[in-house]
Design a protein around this motif. Structure first.
Motif, PDB file in Angstrom:
ATOM      1  N   MET A 355       0.833  -1.216   0.000  1.00  0.00           N
ATOM      2  CA  MET A 355       0.000   0.000   0.000  1.00  0.00           C
ATOM      3  C   MET A 355       0.861   1.257   0.000  1.00  0.00           C
ATOM      4  SD  MET A 355      -3.260  -0.952   2.468  1.00  0.00           S
ATOM      5  CE  MET A 355      -2.442  -1.930   3.731  1.00  0.00           C
ATOM      6  N   ILE A 356       1.952   1.236   0.744  1.00  0.00           N
ATOM      7  CA  ILE A 356       2.865   2.386   0.797  1.00  0.00           C
ATOM      8  C   ILE A 356       3.499   2.620  -0.561  1.00  0.00           C
ATOM      9  CG2 ILE A 356       5.106   3.122   1.727  1.00  0.00           C
ATOM     10  CD1 ILE A 356       4.161   1.731   4.388  1.00  0.00           C
ATOM     11  N   HIS A 357       3.906   1.535  -1.217  1.00  0.00           N
ATOM     12  CA  HIS A 357       4.528   1.648  -2.532  1.00  0.00           C
ATOM     13  C   HIS A 357       3.576   2.279  -3.549  1.00  0.00           C
ATOM     14  CE1 HIS A 357       6.161  -0.132  -6.438  1.00  0.00           C
ATOM     15  NE2 HIS A 357       7.119   0.645  -5.986  1.00  0.00           N
ATOM     16  N   SER A 358       2.287   2.033  -3.364  1.00  0.00           N
ATOM     17  CA  SER A 358       1.296   2.586  -4.293  1.00  0.00           C
ATOM     18  C   SER A 358       0.926   4.026  -3.954  1.00  0.00           C
ATOM     19  CB  SER A 358       0.020   1.732  -4.282  1.00  0.00           C
ATOM     20  OG  SER A 358       0.292   0.426  -4.726  1.00  0.00           O
ATOM     21  N   ASN A 359       0.635   4.279  -2.671  1.00  0.00           N
ATOM     22  CA  ASN A 359       0.055   5.589  -2.326  1.00  0.00           C
ATOM     23  C   ASN A 359       0.630   6.247  -1.076  1.00  0.00           C
ATOM     24  OD1 ASN A 359      -2.063   5.441  -4.389  1.00  0.00           O
ATOM     25  ND2 ASN A 359      -2.923   3.796  -3.133  1.00  0.00           N
TER      26      ASN A 359
END
Length: 517
Positions: A355-359
């Motif tokens: 999730m961090i890598h995406s947003n």
């Protein structure tokens, strides 16, 4: 219940020796605060390093922060102590538990370990557990002063998963339970008088309701963690408040964060979802599941969560399926960094990293327990072969590659018709199927050594070897035992009962209970 029904001596002992040492609500200066909070640690920099060194992913430009809530520091080493304490305290204050009461519950490990604390106040607890549990979990249960009833059946399937082919399995398991109850000091007449209901529950693989039923007929107390609202309330009234309190001490608020957790009973996700809704009018919990057919200690797949009382995906901020194989390197990195966390925590952290890598974003990850129970599996990461689960179609399409098919089960063996069915379904010559006796199978599953008969078959194999059992669970366990010893084998998904041809037959036509031990 009236005051006269309460065992005040037991209550005082519980509050002094147990409750006072765990997180609980306390009034101070007219405000509620949580005392004995578990650590909330900033993992942001370590996760950045892990992403780069382990996965070759750079998240340094992402706007994120991540905390770990380390409940492995609780008295019994896991988050399950929270609901266990809440349920037991209520049961004592309402007179349901008194001195001499026996507590019985179905558990995948940590809740049972938590119930072991009852030995401190003289209350006996019995855990119905599955042979699937990891060796370290069994060890902690034994060391935790809890009595174990070991079932050759999965604790995790959702209630009501009925299969007509499980009737024979139910009878054998019922006989096994009867023997263990006698060893635990229970008289068998009550059990025998209720055998029909017991076998019905076992045929459904409904171990959750079996624990309730045994508690009812033997006048014990069952915490009913899968259906007890006090499980949810423990996290709504304590865990959520505790995390928010710690964030406020850091000048932050849970309103700006999401919580990441896995699903066992649904108590954590349910309680924290309620806290978010009541305090901030938002959905704030991301619930993480492994894929179907993948085992992560104490955690349910979506399929096994569906139908449980506290599975409420509409209340979640997100529902994610994450491959534990991908999370294993993260687990090794974090433990080597000195963070005491178990398998479910690695799954959550890997999901948070995605999730961090995406947003980007801000997250609190529930670190539900520590690594000790899973140390044996942890030490295998990157060092051993991994068994492959294969379908009937995959085997049949590559039948020439399989030189040995090895049956492994401790209670059942295929009849000649079953061997014919197995050979035909897999496209493999019947002469290649090896059927060791039950004692040999038990020796293999114990993990101590590879029995001579199986070792010889593997040595003689000029191709792949396939492990087969009733429904695919025992064979996978056997394949994992062999993998620990550097021996590569495959396991047939669904076992013999999962073959299309077996669906048209009664199980008794192709399988019989073993007589040779």
């Amino acid at each position: 219940m009236s005051e006269g029904n309460i065992d005040n001596v037991l209550l005082e002992k519980f509050e002094k020796e147990v409750l006072s040492q765990v997180p609980h609500r306390k009034e101070k200066d007219g405000k509620v605060e949580i005392v004995n909070a578990t650590p909330l640690l900033d993992l942001t920099n370590d996760l950045k390093e892990c992403a780069k060194t382990v996965y070759d992913v750079d998240v340094s430009d992402k706007d994120f922060k991540i905390y770990g809530k380390f409940d492995g520091t609780l008295l019994t080493g896991s988050i399950k102590l929270r609901p266990a304490i809440n349920i037991i305290h209520d049961a004592i204050t309402t007179g349901k538990i008194k001195t001499g009461t026996t507590v019985i519950e179905a558990t995948s490990g940590n809740f049972g370990i938590a119930l072991g604390l009852l030995s401190k106040i003289g209350v006996t607890a019995i855990a119905l557990v599955s042979r699937k549990l990891q060796e370290g979990v069994f060890k902690e249960l034994r060391n935790g002063n809890i009595r174990i009833m070991d079932l050759d059946m999965d604790i995790c399937p959702a209630p009501g998963m009925e299969d007509k082919q499980d009737a024979l399995v139910a009878k054998a398991t019922a006989a096994n339970i009867r023997s263990q109850l006698i060893e635990l000091g229970f008289e068998p007449e009550t059990y025998d008088n209720n055998i029909g209901d017991i076998e019905t529950l076992l045929a459904k693989k409904d171990i959750i309701n079996l624990a309730k039923f045994l508690a009812k007929i033997y006048n014990c107390f069952c915490p009913e963690q899968y259906d007890n609202d006090l499980n949810v309330e423990a996290h709504r009234t304590v865990t959520g408040v505790e995390i928010d309190q710690q964030l406020h001490e850091n000048g932050e608020s849970l309103n700006d964060y999401s919580i990441v957790c896995t699903f066992g009973t649904g108590g954590t996700s349910g309680g924290l979802s309620k806290y978010f809704d009541e305090q901030y009018n938002k959905k704030g919990v991301h619930v993480i599941f492994p894929p179907d057919q993948q085992d992560v200690a104490g955690i349910r797949t979506v399929g096994n969560a569906d139908g449980l009382k506290y599975y409420n995906p509409d209340k979640y901020a997100g529902k994610h399926q994450v491959d534990f194989e991908q999370a294993k390197p993260l687990l090794k990195f974090m433990v080597d960094k000195g963070h005491d966390m178990g398998e479910s925590s690695a799954l959550e952290l890997y999901a948070a990293l995605q999730m961090i890598h995406s947003n980007g974003g801000k997250f609190v990850v529930m670190i539900c327990d520590g690594i000790d129970k899973y140390r044996k599996n942890f030490e295998k990461i990157g060092n051993t072969v991994t068994p492959t689960q294969v379908s009937q179609q995959e085997v049949a399409s590559n039948a020439s590659e399989y030189d040995k098919v090895i049956w492994v089960h401790t209670q059942y063996t295929p009849r000649d018709e079953g061997l014919e069915l197995l050979a035909k379904s897999l496209g493999i010559d019947k002469s290649k199927i090896i059927v060791p006796n039950a004692r040999t199978a038990q020796q293999l599953l114990s993990g101590q050594q590879v029995p001579e008969e199986i070792d010889q078959a593997l040595q003689e194999s000029k191709g792949k070897s396939l492990m087969v059992c009733m429904a695919g669970r025992t064979s996978l366990m056997a394949a994992n035992v062999l993998a620990e010893k550097g021996i590569q084998t495959d396991s047939l998904t669904g076992g013999i009962t999962g073959l299309p041809e077996s669906k048209t037959k009664d199980l008794s036509q192709i399988i019989e209970q073993v007589s040779q031990f």
